[in-house]
Design a protein around this motif. Structure first.
Motif, PDB file in Angstrom:
ATOM      1  N   TYR A 121      28.807  68.541  40.316  1.00 26.52           N
ATOM      2  CA  TYR A 121      29.729  67.888  39.536  1.00 26.52           C
ATOM      3  C   TYR A 121      30.386  68.651  38.627  1.00 26.52           C
ATOM      4  N   ARG A 122      31.410  68.076  38.009  1.00 25.99           N
ATOM      5  CA  ARG A 122      32.251  68.824  36.904  1.00 25.99           C
ATOM      6  C   ARG A 122      31.934  68.247  35.558  1.00 25.99           C
ATOM      7  N   ALA A 123      31.587  69.345  34.692  1.00 24.31           N
ATOM      8  CA  ALA A 123      30.980  68.880  33.138  1.00 24.31           C
ATOM      9  C   ALA A 123      31.753  69.926  32.380  1.00 24.31           C
ATOM     10  N   ASN A 124      32.096  69.404  31.248  1.00 20.71           N
ATOM     11  CA  ASN A 124      32.529  70.496  30.170  1.00 20.71           C
ATOM     12  C   ASN A 124      33.458  71.558  30.589  1.00 20.71           C
ATOM     13  N   GLY A 125      34.264  71.687  31.260  1.00 20.29           N
ATOM     14  CA  GLY A 125      35.125  72.651  31.870  1.00 20.29           C
ATOM     15  C   GLY A 125      34.499  73.484  32.769  1.00 20.29           C
ATOM     16  N   SER A 126      33.419  73.116  33.307  1.00 15.38           N
ATOM     17  CA  SER A 126      32.789  74.089  34.539  1.00 15.38           C
ATOM     18  C   SER A 126      32.214  73.088  35.726  1.00 15.38           C
ATOM     19  N   VAL A 127      32.084  73.796  36.736  1.00 10.33           N
ATOM     20  CA  VAL A 127      31.299  73.100  37.869  1.00 10.33           C
ATOM     21  C   VAL A 127      29.969  73.315  37.737  1.00 10.33           C
ATOM     22  N   LYS A 128      28.929  72.309  37.971  1.00  6.14           N
ATOM     23  CA  LYS A 128      27.631  72.638  37.927  1.00  6.14           C
ATOM     24  C   LYS A 128      26.983  72.110  39.122  1.00  6.14           C
ATOM     25  N   LEU A 129      26.251  73.111  39.724  1.00 10.12           N
ATOM     26  CA  LEU A 129      25.440  73.124  40.788  1.00 10.12           C
ATOM     27  C   LEU A 129      23.805  72.774  40.534  1.00 10.12           C
ATOM     28  N   GLU A 130      23.369  71.760  40.769  1.00 11.02           N
ATOM     29  CA  GLU A 130      22.057  71.466  40.444  1.00 11.02           C
ATOM     30  C   GLU A 130      21.164  71.410  41.481  1.00 11.02           C
ATOM     31  N   VAL A 131      19.915  72.018  41.266  1.00  9.83           N
ATOM     32  CA  VAL A 131      19.095  71.755  42.256  1.00  9.83           C
ATOM     33  C   VAL A 131      17.559  71.152  41.796  1.00  9.83           C
ATOM     34  N   ALA A 132      17.143  70.094  42.024  1.00  8.65           N
ATOM     35  CA  ALA A 132      16.105  69.380  41.214  1.00  8.65           C
ATOM     36  C   ALA A 132      14.832  69.184  42.381  1.00  8.65           C
ATOM     37  N   ASP A 133      13.640  69.320  41.855  1.00  8.24           N
ATOM     38  CA  ASP A 133      12.502  69.031  42.881  1.00  8.24           C
ATOM     39  C   ASP A 133      11.532  68.284  41.763  1.00  8.24           C
TER      40      ASP A 133
END
Ligand code: ADP
Length: 552
Positions: A461-473
């Motif tokens: 997703y996009r947030a605060n001028g950057s693209v975030k790639l999140e991996v959660a477990d």
């Protein structure tokens, strides 16, 4: 386990011994320095040393001044009329204006006493002085003659320098008296001599003599202040004459003239300061220097300690890494061999089983490839040879396809995979392979470090001028104090849950390197037992050059 503990213990004792080897002598040196300075302070050693020096300076000054006076007297004596021409005393005074009075004494004949015309006082002071000298020599002439003989035998000098006090206007004035045997005296008890007045001594002779002994040195160096010397009479505290460096005040040290000018005292002091102040400054500077050196030494020891501990820890991590990697390589290889051999024997009952074996072989070889890729990447990074190929990329597509190729494997491991990719992701200039590898590493970790709840969520997703790639477990999680270390090379959490899982400790360090090379950053939000969330942030507006600069 016991061996491991013992190894750690020996490492610790080695570091401790190393530190002690540096710290003990350093502490001893500092303690010795402090004690030494304290003893200097207590014994007033600096003051004593300067006083000793001053004693010597004054002794030398005494000798030089007297030698100068004696030379001057000797020169004048050579012009002195002999007994035959004793009446020429006035002529002698006329050619020696610095001499106040001259006289010749012959036992039985009395004294012929003359003064410079401008010193002739109307109140008959001269005749009083002549009378006094006459009486004096009547009594002591033989003693003076014996003294003169002794002086001549000892030093070759024909003059005896002594003093005379005259009272003028209620003040005692000092006169320098020069005595010698007049020429042509033969065996007669005869004495000749002359007197230098206190005016001449105070205004001409001593200023010159003191200047010759202690000339004025212009210095701005506060640590070497100028020294001044002065002459005073024993009857008066105020100086009679001073050297150019004298700035008033009380002398630090005084010393009466040994010979030549009895009744006069030489004094010495520093200009603008005192010995006590100098000593204090010396001690203060020494204490400050010692303090600064001690601080530097301590800082050096702390730095060395930290470096050595870090190096030892790194060496341990490296050796753990070798055993971890060998283990990681061996397991898939033996599995591949086992399943390949079984397939080769053709004893499998059905196609499904065969298919399953092929899948295992593929999966294990994929694991091998990813491990070797990690190691190769790591060695390139370490050698500074890792290069990235930044290309305009549709990140959503990249994440989707990477997950797709792992989906089967993930789901086969019993994981529920949640994928949330936003639509508004702008194209970014990234190295496709490197970003895919980062995602794979994070996904692999999530799979590896989940025991009870097998859940995996990947979001983009996009947030605060950057693209975030999140991996959660929802896995075992990471304790807060470990979270800043997991991105270090070779680092693996010391938890038994982690140790039972295969790993090299390289994955996250590679991910961090890759992300930073893209001008982004990686963070983790985790807690023991509550799972982990790794977030990669990639800046949107960065150009490739900027990203490269950021990495450099
Ligand atoms: P490896 O997994 O090969 O040990 P990594 O660099 O990938 O090396 O990870 C370093 C350490 O961080 C791991 O050993 C593990 O202790 C911890 N870690 C990484 N990812 C997770 C995760 N998703 N959950 C719990 N711990 C993790």
């Amino acid at each position: 386990m016991i061996r491991l503990k013992r190894r750690r213990w020996t490492e610790r004792t080695r570091i401790l011994a190393l530190m002690l080897a540096v710290m003990l002598p350093a502490t001893a040196l500092i303690a010795f320095g402090v004690l030494h300075l304290r003893s200097i302070q207590r014994d007033h050693a600096v003051e004593a040393a300067i006083q000793r020096d001053y004693q010597q300076v004054l002794a030398i000054a005494d000798k030089r001044i007297v030698a100068r006076a004696r030379d001057m007297a000797e020169d004048a004596r050579k012009d002195f009329p002999d007994l035959e021409h004793a009446s020429n005393l006035d002529g002698f005074l006329a050619t020696h204006p610095n001499i106040a009075h001259a006289f010749i004494f012959v036992d039985g004949k009395g004294i012929d006493f003359r003064s410079q015309p401008e010193l002739m006082h109307s109140d008959g002071e001269e005749s009083k002085e002549a009378e006094m000298f006459g009486k004096w020599f009547d009594v002591d002439a033989t003693e003076f003659i014996a003294k003169l003989k002794k002086i001549e035998e000892e030093s070759g000098s024909k003059v005896y320098l002594t003093n005379n006090w005259v009272q003028r206007h209620d003040r005692w004035e000092y006169q320098s008296l020069v005595l010698f045997r007049p020429l042509g005296a033969g065996d007669r008890t005869a004495l000749a001599g002359f007197l230098y007045d206190s005016d001449y001594l105070a205004n001409t002779f001593f200023p010159k003599a003191l200047n010759a002994v202690m000339p004025c040195v212009t210095t701005t160096d506060a640590s070497h202040p100028q020294t001044g010397i002065m002459v005073r009479t024993m009857k008066d505290k105020a100086p009679m004459a001073v050297s150019p460096g004298w700035d008033g005040g009380t002398p630090e040290l005084e010393r009466p003239f040994e010979a030549g000018f009895p009744g006069l005292v030489l004094g010495i002091k520093l200009r603008g300061t005192t010995i006590a102040a100098m000593s204090q400054r010396f001690l203060r500077t020494s204490f400050i220097t010692l303090g600064a050196i001690s601080v530097l030494l301590c800082a050096g020891i702390v730095l060395t300690y930290r470096n050595v501990t870090r190096e030892v820890a790194l060496a341990k991590l490296k050796s753990d890494f070798v055993s971890n990697v060998s283990h990681e390589l061996r397991t898939p290889l033996s599995l591949i061999r086992l399943y390949a051999e079984t397939l080769e024997l053709g004893r499998l009952p059905n196609m499904d089983k065969q298919q399953e074996y092929y899948q295992i072989i593929r999966k294990e070889s994929e694991r091998l490839t990813s491990l070797i890729n990690n190691i190769l990447d790591f060695s390139r990074i370490e050698a500074g040879k890792k290069e990235y190929e930044f290309r305009q990329t549709d990140l959503a597509d990249l994440v989707r396809s990477t997950l797709e190729s792992y989906r089967f494997q993930i789901e086969q491991n019993g994981f529920r995979l949640e994928q949330k990719i936003d639509e508004d992701i702008p194209p970014l200039k990234v190295d496709r392979e490197a970003i895919a590898r980062s995602l794979v590493n994070l996904v692999n970790n999530a799979v590896k470090y989940s025991s009870n709840e097998k859940f995996l969520a990947v979001s983009l997703y996009r947030a605060n001028g950057s693209v975030k790639l999140e991996v959660a477990d929802h896995g075992i999680g990471i304790a807060p104090h470990e979270q800043h270390k997991i991105f270090d090379k070779f680092y693996r959490v010391g938890d038994p849950l982690v140790h039972n899982t295969k790993g090299s400790g390289l994955g996250l360090s590679l991910v961090r390197h890759i992300v930073q090379a893209h001008g982004g950053n990686i963070s983790v939000d985790s807690g023991p037992g509550r799972g982990s969330r790794f977030i990669i942030s990639l800046p949107v507006q960065r150009t490739v050059q900027e990203a490269r600069r950021a990495t450099a």
